[in-house]
Design an enzyme around this catalytic site. Structure first.
Site, mmCIF file in Angstrom:
data_model
loop_
_atom_site.group_PDB
_atom_site.id
_atom_site.type_symbol
_atom_site.label_atom_id
_atom_site.label_comp_id
_atom_site.label_asym_id
_atom_site.label_seq_id
_atom_site.Cartn_x
_atom_site.Cartn_y
_atom_site.Cartn_z
ATOM 1 N N ASP A 140 -2.784 8.208 7.957
ATOM 2 C CA ASP A 140 -3.768 7.386 8.647
ATOM 3 C C ASP A 140 -3.029 6.479 9.631
ATOM 4 O O ASP A 140 -1.871 6.740 9.963
ATOM 5 C CB ASP A 140 -4.642 6.600 7.652
ATOM 6 C CG ASP A 140 -3.850 5.624 6.791
ATOM 7 O OD1 ASP A 140 -2.659 5.371 7.107
ATOM 8 O OD2 ASP A 140 -4.392 5.108 5.803
ATOM 9 N N SER A 169 0.808 -1.223 0.000
ATOM 10 C CA SER A 169 0.000 0.000 0.000
ATOM 11 C C SER A 169 0.840 1.270 0.000
ATOM 12 O O SER A 169 0.344 2.332 -0.375
ATOM 13 C CB SER A 169 -0.935 0.016 1.217
ATOM 14 O OG SER A 169 -0.193 -0.095 2.426
ATOM 15 N N HIS A 195 -0.071 4.736 7.233
ATOM 16 C CA HIS A 195 0.701 5.308 6.139
ATOM 17 C C HIS A 195 1.195 6.728 6.396
ATOM 18 O O HIS A 195 0.479 7.532 6.992
ATOM 19 C CB HIS A 195 -0.143 5.296 4.859
ATOM 20 C CG HIS A 195 -0.722 3.951 4.554
ATOM 21 N ND1 HIS A 195 -2.013 3.614 4.859
ATOM 22 C CD2 HIS A 195 -0.161 2.856 3.973
ATOM 23 C CE1 HIS A 195 -2.248 2.358 4.490
ATOM 24 N NE2 HIS A 195 -1.137 1.879 3.953
#
Length: 391
Positions: free
Chosen positions: A337, A45, A340
Site C-alpha cells: 500500500d 505497523s 508498507h
C-alpha cells in the site's frame, strides 16, 4: 526386641525418603525455568500482527480486505501487508514461534510462555506524541508498560526466579522510528516539526530511545535486535505528497540515514555499558534502496506504486480497502500500500537482516523448517492465475 528393630528400620526408611525428597525439590529449584526461547516484539505497523484491531477508535487499522490476502485463510489479520511481516519471516527462519498480539483476547500465561508476545502497534513511534492523529496507537513507552504487566502475570504463574530466567533468555525485537518522521516531524501539524531542526530531532529520538532500551534491560532484556529505517522518502505516499515529479524525497531519505547512523552507535554503546547484554542494529537501507532503484534485479516490475490502490483515480489512497484495485501479480510489487512493503519485499529485507544477525541468531536456531513464502492468491477480478497456500 523385634518391635524395636522394626521401628528403627522404619525410621531409617523415612529419613531416606525425606532426603530423596529434599534432593528432588532442590534439583527442581536449581534447574529454574525450563522454558522455551520466545520473542517479545515492539514496533509499529511494519510489525503489528493485530493489536490495532482491538483499538476501536484507531484510524491506523488493517482489518479490511485486502490486507492478509496471502496469509493463512486470506482474511485480514491485523498485518499491514498482503502476507508476512519481516519479524514473522525472521522468527520462522530461526525456529521461533510467532508471538500473538498482546491485545488478543485469547492471550494467556500459557500462550505467553509458549509463544511470547507482540506489542507492535500501527502508528506507534519512539516518541509519545508521534501518530497522535491516529487517535489510538501504542507508542514504545506504552508497549514497555504493557510488557511490565506481562512480567507480573508470568511471575505470579511460575515464580520470580523462573520468570527472571524466562525473560532474560528471550529474544527482543525493536522496530520503530519511521512514524516519528513520517507521522510527526515531517508534518507541520506536529509541534516537533518546528520545535527541532534535523539534528536536534535525531538527538531527541536517540535520548528517548536510549532511556527506553535501558529500561528494557533493567526489566531483563539481554538479547535485543533493533531494526533500522529504510529509504522512507521512496514510499509511494512520500512520492505523491511531496513531489510533483514522483521522485524519492532526498530529505526524508537523509533523515533515515542519519537515524541509522546514530542508532547503530547507540547499540554499540549499550552493548558495552550494560551488563550481560547484546544490542544488535540491523541496517537494511542499502538493500532496500537497491531494490527500489533496480527492481528487475530482484524479480520486481514495480517499485514506485502500491499494489493495492485506486490507480490513477485517487492519489494517494493512504490505505487498502475493499474498493481498492489490486495489481495482477502481487509478487512483482515492492509496495503493498502507500506505506508498507509487500510480502515479497519483506522476504528480501528479512534475508538481509538474517545475514547481518547470523551469529547472534544462531544461538537459538532450531531445526524447524522455516515457513515458505506464500503462493499468491488470485486477485478478486480473477485475472491472476496462481493459487493460495496457507502460511
Amino acid at each position: 526386641m523385634m518391635k524395636s528393630q522394626y521401628s528403627t528400620l522404619t525410621i531409617i526408611l523415612m529419613v531416606q525418603e525425606i532426603s530423596i525428597s529434599i534432593l528432588v525439590v532442590f534439583g527442581i529449584i536449581s534447574r529454574g525455568c525450563e522454558c522455551k526461547t520466545v520473542q517479545f516484539i515492539f514496533g509499529d505497523s511494519l510489525s503489528d500482527v493485530g493489536n490495532n484491531r482491538y483499538l476501536t477508535k484507531s484510524l491506523a487499522n488493517a482489518d479490511l480486505p485486502w490486507y492478509g490476502i496471502d496469509f493463512g485463510d486470506g482474511l485480514p489479520n491485523g498485518r499491514f501487508t498482503n502476507g508476512r511481516t519481516v519479524a514473522d519471516i525472521i522468527g520462522d527462519a530461526t525456529g521461533l514461534p510467532r508471538p500473538p498480539a498482546f491485545l488478543d483476547p485469547s492471550l494467556t500465561e500459557e500462550v505467553i510462555l509458549e509463544n511470547g508476545v507482540n506489542y507492535a502497534s500501527g502508528g506507534g513511534g519512539i516518541l509519545n506524541e508521534t501518530g497522535s492523529y491516529f487517535i489510538q496507537r501504542l507508542c514504545f513507552t506504552k508497549q514497555i508498560e504493557l510488557f511490565q504487566g506481562t512480567q507480573e502475570l508470568i511471575r505470579n504463574k511460575i515464580g520470580k526466579q523462573a520468570a527472571d530466567e524466562f525473560f532474560e533468555g528471550a529474544r527482543y525485537v525493536v522496530a520503530l522510528g519511521s512514524n516519528d518522521f513520517i507521522n510527526n516531524y515531517l508534518m507541520p501539524v506536529y509541534t516537533d516539526s518546528w520545535k527541532y531542526n534535523d539534528q536536534s530531532f535525531i538527538n531527541y529520538l536517540m535520548d528517548t530511545l536510549q532511556a527506553q532500551l535501558k529500561l528494557l534491560h533493567r526489566l531483563g532484556a539481554r538479547q535485543v535486535m533493533v531494526f533500522g529505517l529504510g529509504p522512507m522518502g521512496c514510499i509511494p505516499l512520500q512520492r505523491e505528497l511531496s513531489s510533483t515529479s514522483g521522485d524519492c524525497q532526498n530529505k526524508t531519505n537523509q533523515l533515515a540515514l542519519s537515524f541509522n547512523q546514530a542508532a547503530s552507535k547507540l547499540m554499540d554503546d549499550l552493548s558495552i555499558s550494560l551488563a550481560n547484554a547484546t544490542f544488535k542494529f540491523g541496517d537494511t537501507y542499502d538493500v532496500v534502496n537497491d531494490v527500489i532503484t533496480n527492481p528487475d534485479n530482484y524479480g520486481f516490475s514495480n517499485s514506485e506504486s502500491p499494489c493495492c490502490s485506486f490507480g490513477d483515480e485517487i492519489k494517494p489512497a493512504l490505505t487498502c480497502i475493499p474498493a481498492s484495485k489490486l495489481c495482477k501479480d502481487r509478487s512483482k510489487y515492492v509496495f503493498w500500500d502507500e506505506y508498507h512493503p509487500s510480502d515479497s519485499a519483506n522476504q528480501i529485507i528479512a534475508n538481509e537482516l538474517l545475514n547481518k544477525f547470523r551469529n547472534f541468531l544462531s544461538m537459538n536456531r532450531s531445526s524447524a523448517a522455516p515457513s515458505p513464502a506464500p503462493a499468491m492468491a488470485p486477485s478478486p477480478d480473477s485475472t491472476a492465475s496462481s493459487t493460495q497456500s496457507p502460511t
